[in-house]
Design a protein around this motif. Structure first.
Motif, short mmCIF file in Angstrom:
data_model
loop_
_atom_site.label_atom_id
_atom_site.label_comp_id
_atom_site.label_asym_id
_atom_site.label_seq_id
_atom_site.Cartn_x
_atom_site.Cartn_y
_atom_site.Cartn_z
N ALA A 262 -22.44 -20.19 32.28
CA ALA A 262 -23.36 -20.75 31.29
C ALA A 262 -23.62 -19.71 30.21
CB ALA A 262 -24.66 -21.18 31.95
N LEU A 263 -23.41 -20.09 28.95
CA LEU A 263 -23.49 -19.15 27.83
C LEU A 263 -24.78 -19.37 27.05
CD1 LEU A 263 -19.79 -19.50 26.61
CD2 LEU A 263 -20.73 -17.84 28.25
N LEU A 264 -25.65 -18.35 27.05
CA LEU A 264 -26.90 -18.40 26.29
C LEU A 264 -26.91 -17.39 25.15
CD1 LEU A 264 -27.71 -19.21 29.41
CD2 LEU A 264 -30.01 -19.02 28.50
N GLY A 265 -26.45 -16.15 25.44
CA GLY A 265 -26.42 -15.13 24.40
C GLY A 265 -25.49 -15.54 23.28
N TYR A 266 -25.89 -15.25 22.04
CA TYR A 266 -25.11 -15.73 20.89
C TYR A 266 -24.28 -14.59 20.33
CZ TYR A 266 -24.01 -18.90 17.08
OH TYR A 266 -23.35 -19.73 16.21
N PRO A 267 -22.95 -14.66 20.45
CA PRO A 267 -22.10 -13.58 19.93
C PRO A 267 -21.96 -13.68 18.42
CG PRO A 267 -20.73 -15.32 20.82
CD PRO A 267 -22.16 -15.74 21.07
N MET A 268 -21.87 -12.52 17.77
CA MET A 268 -21.72 -12.50 16.32
C MET A 268 -20.27 -12.33 15.89
SD MET A 268 -24.75 -13.09 15.50
CE MET A 268 -24.62 -12.89 13.73
N THR A 269 -19.37 -12.15 16.86
CA THR A 269 -17.94 -12.04 16.56
C THR A 269 -17.17 -12.89 17.56
OG1 THR A 269 -17.66 -10.10 17.99
CG2 THR A 269 -18.22 -9.68 15.69
N THR A 270 -15.87 -12.99 17.36
CA THR A 270 -15.04 -13.74 18.29
C THR A 270 -14.82 -12.95 19.57
OG1 THR A 270 -13.06 -12.83 17.26
CG2 THR A 270 -13.84 -14.96 16.45
N SER A 271 -14.40 -13.65 20.61
CA SER A 271 -14.19 -13.04 21.92
C SER A 271 -12.78 -13.33 22.40
CB SER A 271 -15.19 -13.59 22.94
OG SER A 271 -16.50 -13.49 22.47
N GLU A 272 -12.23 -12.43 23.19
CA GLU A 272 -10.92 -12.65 23.79
C GLU A 272 -11.11 -12.96 25.27
OE1 GLU A 272 -6.91 -10.09 24.73
OE2 GLU A 272 -7.82 -9.89 22.74
N VAL A 273 -10.64 -14.12 25.70
CA VAL A 273 -10.78 -14.52 27.09
C VAL A 273 -9.42 -14.97 27.62
CG1 VAL A 273 -13.17 -15.26 26.75
CG2 VAL A 273 -11.32 -16.94 26.54
N SER A 274 -9.34 -15.05 28.95
CA SER A 274 -8.11 -15.52 29.59
C SER A 274 -8.26 -17.00 29.89
CB SER A 274 -7.85 -14.74 30.89
OG SER A 274 -6.76 -15.31 31.58
N TYR A 275 -7.73 -17.81 28.99
CA TYR A 275 -7.80 -19.26 29.16
C TYR A 275 -7.16 -19.68 30.47
CZ TYR A 275 -7.34 -24.22 27.95
OH TYR A 275 -7.41 -25.60 27.95
N GLY A 276 -6.03 -19.03 30.81
CA GLY A 276 -5.33 -19.37 32.05
C GLY A 276 -6.18 -19.10 33.28
#
Length: 349
Positions: A262-276
């Motif tokens: 669950a995402l509450l914190g608001y990032p100010m830049t893009t993020s890199e995640v592992s979709y797989g």
């Protein structure tokens, strides 16, 4: 009547101006502001004013209604109120599709972009707002507690959206005001255990004072504890409350297969995640922003019942003349404050 209000014209520069407040137009009310909470969003708006609509700079407020315009029927002069959003409109495309939780008007109100948005936020002695934008305060709440209703509602909404099950193993990443309120709602929602992770020692101490016994700095001890209490599976629900983009994938890896991030914190830049990784482990990822009208009712009830303690979060009070220093302090990343309230009447002759 002359009102003072603070706003940001240039980055990192706060300006206090004055305006005459006349009788409210039809459908609007005048509120004498008692307290305004300083939010991380306000800090972002101070640093980069183009980021924030003017009405959102100072959005966690409470006060007393001093005048009502023609046609106002739900609010009376003398009532204590909190900043809110209105009920679902029933007319927009989302409402017509039966998705009232996504009402377009409520979304616009929450983000300060609705047609009736005030010209500035409530870092002010008075505000003139639409009748929809206020909600009567639940009896029994103090003014200080009322000043913390809005962030309590943000986190109530997030835990409700996450669909957390009874007996869940919960991790809360970050113990700022949003993290500490989320942890309390998660506990109130029936979590078996709530593990709080926070690098700041003072904030960890506040989490402990709120009755959480599994409070850790990031690192091996935390991971070992999570493995032990979850039988090696990981968290059923992890609430990410920091908004740090680099933590998104690391947080996901703490969630068990089939669990919820669950995402509450608001990032100010893009993020890199592992979709797989997210797909193969069938994670449910829930974004949460703002609230509905009904969430305010639930949040106030949680405070009134004692299920959520907001008093311990309030660490300082300043006037409008102290707001700029608070914004700089909170933006430094080294602040010792948890929640600062602004009393716009302080320092006024």
């Amino acid at each position: 009547m002359t009102s003072s209000f603070a706003h940001v014209v240039e980055p990192d520069t706060l300006t206090v101006d004055h305006e005459e407040v006349a009788a409210p137009p039809a459908g609007r009310v005048v509120v004498r502001v008692r307290y305004v909470g300083v939010c991380g969003t306000d800090v972002h708006g101070f640093q980069a004013p183009e980021f924030l609509p003017p009405a959102v700079f100072g959005h966690e407020w409470t006060g007393t209604v001093t005048a009502v315009g023609e046609g106002v029927s739900t609010i009376q002069v003398g009532q204590r109120v909190v900043a809110s959003v209105g009920p679902a409109c029933g007319r927009c495309a989302y409402c017509r599709a039966g998705q009232t939780d996504q009402c377009e008007l409520v979304y616009q109100e929450a983000n300060g972009i609705d047609p009736d948005a005030p010209a500035h936020g409530a870092f002010a002695t008075e505000v003139v707002v639409s009748e929809r934008r206020v909600q009567p305060l639940l009896d029994g709440l103090t003014d200080e507690q009322a000043g913390l209703v809005e962030p309590t509602t943000v986190t109530f909404h997030a835990v409700r959206r996450a669909g957390q099950r009874l007996g869940a193993v919960v991790v809360v990443q970050g113990a700022g005001p949003i993290g500490l309120l989320t942890a309390q709602h998660a506990r109130h929602a029936g979590a078996r255990t709530v593990i709080v992770v926070e690098p700041n020692a003072a904030r960890r101490a506040t989490a402990t004072a709120l009755g959480f016994d599994a409070v850790f700095a990031p690192g091996d001890d935390f991971r070992a504890h999570l493995q032990r209490v979850s039988d090696g599976l990981g968290a059923d629900v992890l609430y990410e409350c920091t908004g740090a983009p680099t933590l998104f994938q690391a947080s996901a890896e703490l969630v068990r297969r089939g669990g919820t991030l669950a995402l509450l914190g608001y990032p100010m830049t893009t993020s890199e995640v592992s979709y797989g990784d997210w797909q193969s482990r069938q994670l449910t990822v829930i974004g949460s922003l703002a609230y509905t009208h009904e969430d305010f009712v639930g949040a106030m009830a949680a405070i009134a019942s004692g299920a959520v303690d907001v008093d311990v979060l309030h660490t300082a009070t300043v006037g409008l003349d102290g707001l700029e220093a608070v914004l700089r302090d909170l933006g430094s990343g080294t602040s010792k404050e948890t929640k600062v309230l602004v009393d716009p009447t302080l320092g006024r002759s």
